[in-house]
Design a protein around this motif. Structure first.
Motif, PDB file in Angstrom:
ATOM      1  N   SER A   1       0.777  -0.693   0.172  1.00 28.71           N
ATOM      2  CA  SER A   1      -0.057  -0.401  -0.083  1.00 28.71           C
ATOM      3  C   SER A   1       0.968   1.288  -0.118  1.00 28.71           C
ATOM      4  O   SER A   1       0.465   1.994  -0.761  1.00 28.71           O
ATOM      5  CB  SER A   1      -1.215   0.097   1.124  1.00 28.71           C
ATOM      6  OG  SER A   1      -1.508  -0.563   1.138  1.00 28.71           O
ATOM      7  N   SER A   2       1.718   1.634   0.834  1.00 26.78           N
ATOM      8  CA  SER A   2       2.576   2.424   1.318  1.00 26.78           C
ATOM      9  C   SER A   2       3.616   2.118  -0.268  1.00 26.78           C
ATOM     10  O   SER A   2       3.669   3.792  -1.054  1.00 26.78           O
ATOM     11  CB  SER A   2       3.945   2.909   1.690  1.00 26.78           C
ATOM     12  OG  SER A   2       4.400   0.567   1.333  1.00 26.78           O
ATOM     13  N   SER A   3       3.371   1.709  -1.230  1.00 30.50           N
ATOM     14  CA  SER A   3       4.453   1.746  -2.605  1.00 30.50           C
ATOM     15  C   SER A   3       3.564   2.553  -3.428  1.00 30.50           C
ATOM     16  O   SER A   3       4.425   3.103  -4.314  1.00 30.50           O
ATOM     17  CB  SER A   3       5.325   0.486  -2.289  1.00 30.50           C
ATOM     18  OG  SER A   3       6.130   0.199  -1.727  1.00 30.50           O
ATOM     19  N   MET A   4       2.135   1.855  -2.909  1.00 26.14           N
ATOM     20  CA  MET A   4       1.241   2.048  -4.321  1.00 26.14           C
ATOM     21  C   MET A   4       0.947   3.778  -4.474  1.00 26.14           C
ATOM     22  O   MET A   4       0.940   4.470  -5.368  1.00 26.14           O
ATOM     23  CB  MET A   4       0.028   0.960  -4.297  1.00 26.14           C
ATOM     24  CG  MET A   4      -1.166   1.603  -5.620  1.00 26.14           C
ATOM     25  SD  MET A   4       0.003   1.169  -7.006  1.00 26.14           S
ATOM     26  CE  MET A   4       0.165   0.097  -7.429  1.00 26.14           C
ATOM     27  N   ALA A   5       0.848   3.747  -2.874  1.00 30.07           N
ATOM     28  CA  ALA A   5       0.302   5.453  -2.600  1.00 30.07           C
ATOM     29  C   ALA A   5       1.942   6.434  -3.068  1.00 30.07           C
ATOM     30  O   ALA A   5       1.614   7.436  -3.786  1.00 30.07           O
ATOM     31  CB  ALA A   5      -0.093   5.424  -1.512  1.00 30.07           C
TER      32      ALA A   5
ATOM     33  N   ARG B   1      12.598  -4.221  17.323  1.00 27.44           N
ATOM     34  CA  ARG B   1      13.588  -4.696  16.212  1.00 27.44           C
ATOM     35  C   ARG B   1      12.819  -5.075  14.828  1.00 27.44           C
ATOM     36  O   ARG B   1      13.074  -4.389  13.687  1.00 27.44           O
ATOM     37  CB  ARG B   1      14.752  -5.875  16.490  1.00 27.44           C
ATOM     38  CG  ARG B   1      15.448  -5.394  17.957  1.00 27.44           C
ATOM     39  CD  ARG B   1      16.145  -6.916  18.203  1.00 27.44           C
ATOM     40  NE  ARG B   1      16.701  -7.274  18.057  1.00 27.44           N
ATOM     41  CZ  ARG B   1      16.364  -7.644  19.209  1.00 27.44           C
ATOM     42  NH1 ARG B   1      16.198  -7.070  20.600  1.00 27.44           N
ATOM     43  NH2 ARG B   1      15.798  -9.132  19.251  1.00 27.44           N
ATOM     44  N   LEU B   2      11.442  -5.538  15.324  1.00 25.74           N
ATOM     45  CA  LEU B   2      10.698  -6.286  14.159  1.00 25.74           C
ATOM     46  C   LEU B   2      10.301  -5.219  13.574  1.00 25.74           C
ATOM     47  O   LEU B   2      10.358  -5.028  12.396  1.00 25.74           O
ATOM     48  CB  LEU B   2       9.983  -6.817  14.708  1.00 25.74           C
ATOM     49  CG  LEU B   2       9.254  -8.108  13.228  1.00 25.74           C
ATOM     50  CD1 LEU B   2      10.294  -8.831  12.577  1.00 25.74           C
ATOM     51  CD2 LEU B   2       7.819  -8.865  14.086  1.00 25.74           C
ATOM     52  N   MET B   3       9.631  -4.315  14.439  1.00 27.92           N
ATOM     53  CA  MET B   3       9.181  -2.889  13.537  1.00 27.92           C
ATOM     54  C   MET B   3       9.859  -2.144  12.531  1.00 27.92           C
ATOM     55  O   MET B   3       9.379  -1.349  11.747  1.00 27.92           O
ATOM     56  CB  MET B   3       8.628  -2.150  14.548  1.00 27.92           C
ATOM     57  CG  MET B   3       7.826  -3.192  15.271  1.00 27.92           C
ATOM     58  SD  MET B   3       5.961  -3.000  14.365  1.00 27.92           S
ATOM     59  CE  MET B   3       4.864  -1.514  14.398  1.00 27.92           C
ATOM     60  N   PHE B   4      11.198  -2.213  13.797  1.00 28.66           N
ATOM     61  CA  PHE B   4      12.136  -1.187  12.303  1.00 28.66           C
ATOM     62  C   PHE B   4      12.502  -1.825  11.660  1.00 28.66           C
ATOM     63  O   PHE B   4      12.831  -1.078  10.611  1.00 28.66           O
ATOM     64  CB  PHE B   4      12.993  -1.188  13.461  1.00 28.66           C
ATOM     65  CG  PHE B   4      14.667   0.280  12.757  1.00 28.66           C
ATOM     66  CD1 PHE B   4      14.186   0.951  12.597  1.00 28.66           C
ATOM     67  CD2 PHE B   4      15.642  -1.229  12.746  1.00 28.66           C
ATOM     68  CE1 PHE B   4      15.750   1.875  11.689  1.00 28.66           C
ATOM     69  CE2 PHE B   4      16.142  -0.742  12.303  1.00 28.66           C
ATOM     70  CZ  PHE B   4      16.424   1.062  11.691  1.00 28.66           C
ATOM     71  N   VAL B   5      12.831  -3.138  11.480  1.00 33.32           N
ATOM     72  CA  VAL B   5      13.131  -3.708  10.358  1.00 33.32           C
ATOM     73  C   VAL B   5      12.764  -4.123   9.019  1.00 33.32           C
ATOM     74  O   VAL B   5      12.581  -4.037   8.229  1.00 33.32           O
ATOM     75  CB  VAL B   5      13.854  -4.997  10.433  1.00 33.32           C
ATOM     76  CG1 VAL B   5      14.116  -6.210   9.777  1.00 33.32           C
ATOM     77  CG2 VAL B   5      15.254  -5.655  11.197  1.00 33.32           C
ATOM     78  N   MET B   6      10.904  -4.635   9.760  1.00 30.77           N
ATOM     79  CA  MET B   6      10.156  -5.052   8.505  1.00 30.77           C
ATOM     80  C   MET B   6       9.378  -3.845   8.583  1.00 30.77           C
ATOM     81  O   MET B   6       8.126  -4.177   6.890  1.00 30.77           O
ATOM     82  CB  MET B   6       9.427  -6.084   9.470  1.00 30.77           C
ATOM     83  CG  MET B   6      10.015  -7.280   9.342  1.00 30.77           C
ATOM     84  SD  MET B   6      10.277  -7.865   8.126  1.00 30.77           S
ATOM     85  CE  MET B   6       9.331  -8.548   6.762  1.00 30.77           C
ATOM     86  N   VAL B   7       8.593  -2.890   8.993  1.00 24.78           N
ATOM     87  CA  VAL B   7       8.068  -1.715   8.874  1.00 24.78           C
ATOM     88  C   VAL B   7       8.614  -0.346   8.373  1.00 24.78           C
ATOM     89  O   VAL B   7       8.801  -0.096   7.398  1.00 24.78           O
ATOM     90  CB  VAL B   7       7.143  -1.422   9.426  1.00 24.78           C
ATOM     91  CG1 VAL B   7       6.131  -0.780   9.444  1.00 24.78           C
ATOM     92  CG2 VAL B   7       6.380  -3.467  10.343  1.00 24.78           C
TER      93      VAL B   7
ATOM     94  N   PRO C   1      11.411  -1.441   5.589  1.00 26.86           N
ATOM     95  CA  PRO C   1      11.220  -0.797   3.808  1.00 26.86           C
ATOM     96  C   PRO C   1      10.054  -0.240   3.303  1.00 26.86           C
ATOM     97  O   PRO C   1      10.225   0.578   2.514  1.00 26.86           O
ATOM     98  CB  PRO C   1      10.225  -1.946   4.414  1.00 26.86           C
ATOM     99  CG  PRO C   1      10.330  -2.456   4.998  1.00 26.86           C
ATOM    100  CD  PRO C   1      11.027  -1.481   6.184  1.00 26.86           C
ATOM    101  N   ILE C   2       9.480   1.159   4.836  1.00 29.44           N
ATOM    102  CA  ILE C   2       8.519   1.826   4.212  1.00 29.44           C
ATOM    103  C   ILE C   2       8.990   3.045   3.266  1.00 29.44           C
ATOM    104  O   ILE C   2       9.137   3.541   2.320  1.00 29.44           O
ATOM    105  CB  ILE C   2       7.137   2.398   5.246  1.00 29.44           C
ATOM    106  CG1 ILE C   2       6.483   1.296   5.138  1.00 29.44           C
ATOM    107  CG2 ILE C   2       6.645   3.415   4.342  1.00 29.44           C
ATOM    108  CD1 ILE C   2       5.268   1.132   6.049  1.00 29.44           C
TER     109      ILE C   2
END
Length: 270
Positions: A26-30, A189-195, A198-199
């Motif tokens: 969604s973020s990439s499409m936006a 760490r997961l939020m930083f790495v995966m969210v 990448p966003i």
């Protein structure tokens, strides 16, 4: 730092993983939609049609999905066989792919397009972003040929990045663990790495890649040549006298050979 090892940082755990994938898409499409609208606002004459924009974007998303799967596989394999965790190596993949990787893709796209165009006797099939014939009809063959080239670029980029990571895995793992290890809990760490990473990084990557994966407007291609060929307008009152090294003639007589500052144009008076 010991607190960071209490619970491992697992990639894509359960429903959270599905949520992350949807959020990244969604973020990439936006990002691309905003870029499309900004083109319409700033340069409506050269703005892409929606079908052309969607074909350009689909090439990016197919390549992105392919690399995303490779990143997860690479992160898991590297995290189990080398220093660091899967989260460390996924963060490394994202950071390299979205910076140096974009430059590598641009290099390969430019040269592979030239190569395949030469093999096809310059039919225009492989020119990125050009999907129509002279009559304005969309040619599916062009799209799939360009998609093939783009996936080839992405594959070559990923191969180079993986080779680089293997060659410098100790140094890279140290940097990644130092950055990701700043977060005390596995969830953070997961939020930083995966969210978060990448966003932000994917938005930059999609924006930059769209600039060279789309078709360059003819006006932009010929603008520089047109500027070089534009006649020089001299002020006769200020430049009527000969200037040093200008063949000893006045401004009006040499305006096709020199500009008003006396600098020589290629192929003219020596």
């Amino acid at each position: 730092m010991a607190a960071t090892e209490d619970k491992p940082c697992a990639l894509l755990p359960g429903l959270f993983g599905i949520f992350v994938q949807g959020l990244l898409f969604s973020s990439s499409m936006a990002t691309l939609l905003y870029k499309k609208k900004s083109e319409e606002w700033s340069d409506p004459g050269n703005a892409r049609s929606w079908p052309t924009f969607l074909m350009d974007s689909s090439k990016q998303f197919i390549g992105f999905g392919f690399v995303h799967v490779l990143n997860l596989v690479c992160a898991a394999l590297l995290g189990s066989s080398l220093e660091g965790s899967g989260c460390d190596w996924y963060w490394v993949n994202i950071m390299i792919d979205d910076t140096v990787g974009v430059a590598i893709e641009y290099f390969f796209l430019k040269h592979l397009t030239t190569f395949f165009e030469m093999l096809s006797y310059h039919q225009g099939i492989f020119i990125s972003g050009d999907y129509k014939d002279m009559a304005g009809n969309t040619i599916p063959k062009k799209y799939f040929a360009q998609l093939f080239v783009w996936l080839l670029c992405v594959t070559l980029m990923k191969s180079i990045v993986v080779a680089f990571m293997l060659g410098f895995h100790r140094q890279i793992s140290f940097v990644a663990h130092s950055v990701v290890g700043l977060f005390s809990s596995a969830e953070a760490r997961l939020m930083f790495v995966m969210v978060f990473t990448p966003i932000v990084m994917n938005a930059v990557q999609f924006w930059i890649t769209d600039n060279f994966i789309k078709k360059v407007p003819p006006q932009a291609v010929g603008q520089e040549i047109e500027e070089q060929q534009k006649p020089v307008i001299c002020n006769a009152e200020e430049h009527h006298a000969p200037q040093p090294g200008c063949c000893g003639v006045g401004c009006e007589e040499r305006e096709l050979a020199y500009n008003c500052c006396g600098s020589k144009r290629p192929g003219m008076c020596s």
